[in-house]
Design a protein around this motif. Sequence first.
Motif, short mmCIF file in Angstrom:
data_model
loop_
_atom_site.label_atom_id
_atom_site.label_comp_id
_atom_site.label_asym_id
_atom_site.label_seq_id
_atom_site.Cartn_x
_atom_site.Cartn_y
_atom_site.Cartn_z
N ALA A 83 -6.80 6.98 -7.38
CA ALA A 83 -6.12 5.77 -7.85
C ALA A 83 -4.68 6.08 -8.22
O ALA A 83 -3.76 5.33 -7.85
CB ALA A 83 -6.87 5.18 -9.05
N LEU A 86 -2.61 6.55 -5.12
CA LEU A 86 -2.31 5.28 -4.46
C LEU A 86 -1.25 4.49 -5.22
O LEU A 86 -0.38 3.86 -4.60
CB LEU A 86 -3.59 4.45 -4.31
CG LEU A 86 -4.57 4.95 -3.26
CD1 LEU A 86 -5.90 4.22 -3.38
CD2 LEU A 86 -3.98 4.78 -1.86
N SER A 90 2.33 3.44 -3.76
CA SER A 90 2.82 2.06 -3.72
C SER A 90 4.26 1.97 -4.23
O SER A 90 5.07 1.22 -3.68
CB SER A 90 1.91 1.12 -4.51
OG SER A 90 2.01 1.35 -5.90
N SER A 109 1.48 -2.04 3.50
CA SER A 109 0.94 -0.75 3.04
C SER A 109 1.12 -0.59 1.53
O SER A 109 0.22 -0.10 0.84
CB SER A 109 1.63 0.41 3.76
OG SER A 109 1.37 0.36 5.13
N VAL A 112 -1.42 -2.91 -0.22
CA VAL A 112 -2.77 -2.34 -0.10
C VAL A 112 -2.93 -1.14 -1.02
O VAL A 112 -3.95 -1.00 -1.70
CB VAL A 112 -3.09 -1.99 1.38
CG1 VAL A 112 -4.35 -1.14 1.49
CG2 VAL A 112 -3.21 -3.25 2.21
N ALA A 113 -1.93 -0.27 -1.05
CA ALA A 113 -1.99 0.92 -1.92
C ALA A 113 -2.08 0.51 -3.39
O ALA A 113 -2.89 1.06 -4.15
CB ALA A 113 -0.78 1.82 -1.68
N LEU A 115 -3.09 -2.46 -4.76
CA LEU A 115 -4.35 -3.12 -5.08
C LEU A 115 -5.53 -2.15 -5.04
O LEU A 115 -6.43 -2.21 -5.89
CB LEU A 115 -4.59 -4.30 -4.13
CG LEU A 115 -3.61 -5.47 -4.29
CD1 LEU A 115 -3.90 -6.55 -3.25
CD2 LEU A 115 -3.68 -6.04 -5.69
N SER A 116 -5.51 -1.24 -4.08
CA SER A 116 -6.58 -0.23 -4.00
C SER A 116 -6.54 0.69 -5.21
O SER A 116 -7.59 1.03 -5.77
CB SER A 116 -6.44 0.60 -2.72
OG SER A 116 -6.56 -0.21 -1.59
N GLY A 117 -5.34 1.08 -5.61
CA GLY A 117 -5.20 1.93 -6.79
C GLY A 117 -5.74 1.27 -8.04
O GLY A 117 -6.49 1.88 -8.81
N ALA A 119 -7.92 -1.20 -8.16
CA ALA A 119 -9.37 -1.36 -8.01
C ALA A 119 -10.10 -0.05 -8.34
O ALA A 119 -11.14 -0.06 -9.00
CB ALA A 119 -9.70 -1.82 -6.59
N LEU A 120 -9.54 1.07 -7.90
CA LEU A 120 -10.18 2.35 -8.18
C LEU A 120 -10.10 2.73 -9.67
O LEU A 120 -11.00 3.39 -10.19
CB LEU A 120 -9.57 3.45 -7.31
CG LEU A 120 -9.96 3.38 -5.83
CD1 LEU A 120 -9.28 4.48 -5.04
CD2 LEU A 120 -11.46 3.44 -5.65
#
Length: 159
Positions: A83, A86, A90, A109, A112-113, A115-117, A119-120
Motif C-alpha cells: 500500500a 502504491l 501515485s 495509472s 489506480v495506484a 485507490l489501490s493503495g 484499499a490495501l
Amino acid sequence: MVQLGDVLKLIGPNAAIIFAAWIFMGFLQQRYDAAVDRYREVVGDYRSSQHEPDRASNLKKQILTYRHRCRLMAWSTLIGLVAAILLIASLMLGALEVIVPNVPAIAVSGVVAALSGFALVIVSALIVIAEGRIVSRQIDDELRDVPDLASDTGQKSGS
C-alpha cells in the motif's frame, strides 16, 4: 519548461499521505515484532519446563495462537508495505503528469495506484482488527490454568 517548484507544489501537500503510510507501517511492524517475541518466549517456556497437564495444554494452545497471530501480522505488514509503495507511486505519477501533461495513461495509472493503495491500507487494518480479537481471547485463555483467577474473572478453569 516544467519547473521543480511546480512539481513540488503539486506533490508537497500530498506528502502527508506518505508520512501517514510510514507511521502505519511502523505500527504494523511493532505489532508483528511483539507477536514474534512473545511466540518465541512461549515456545522457549514450553521446551524448557515441565508443566502441570492443564498448563502444558494451555501453553500448546497459546503457541498455536501466537503462530497464527504472527502469520496474520506478517500478511498485514506485507500488504501495508505494498500500500505504501502504491501511494508513493501515485505521487510520483502525479509529478510525472506535470512534467508530461495530457497523457491519459499516466493519470489513470496514478488514480489506480492511489485507490489501490488506500484499499490495501483498509485490508491491512482489517487484518489488524482480526488479530486484535485473537489477543482478547488470549487474555481470557491465559487464566484457564489458574483456577482461582479463572473463577474470579468468570472463566472456566482447565485447559
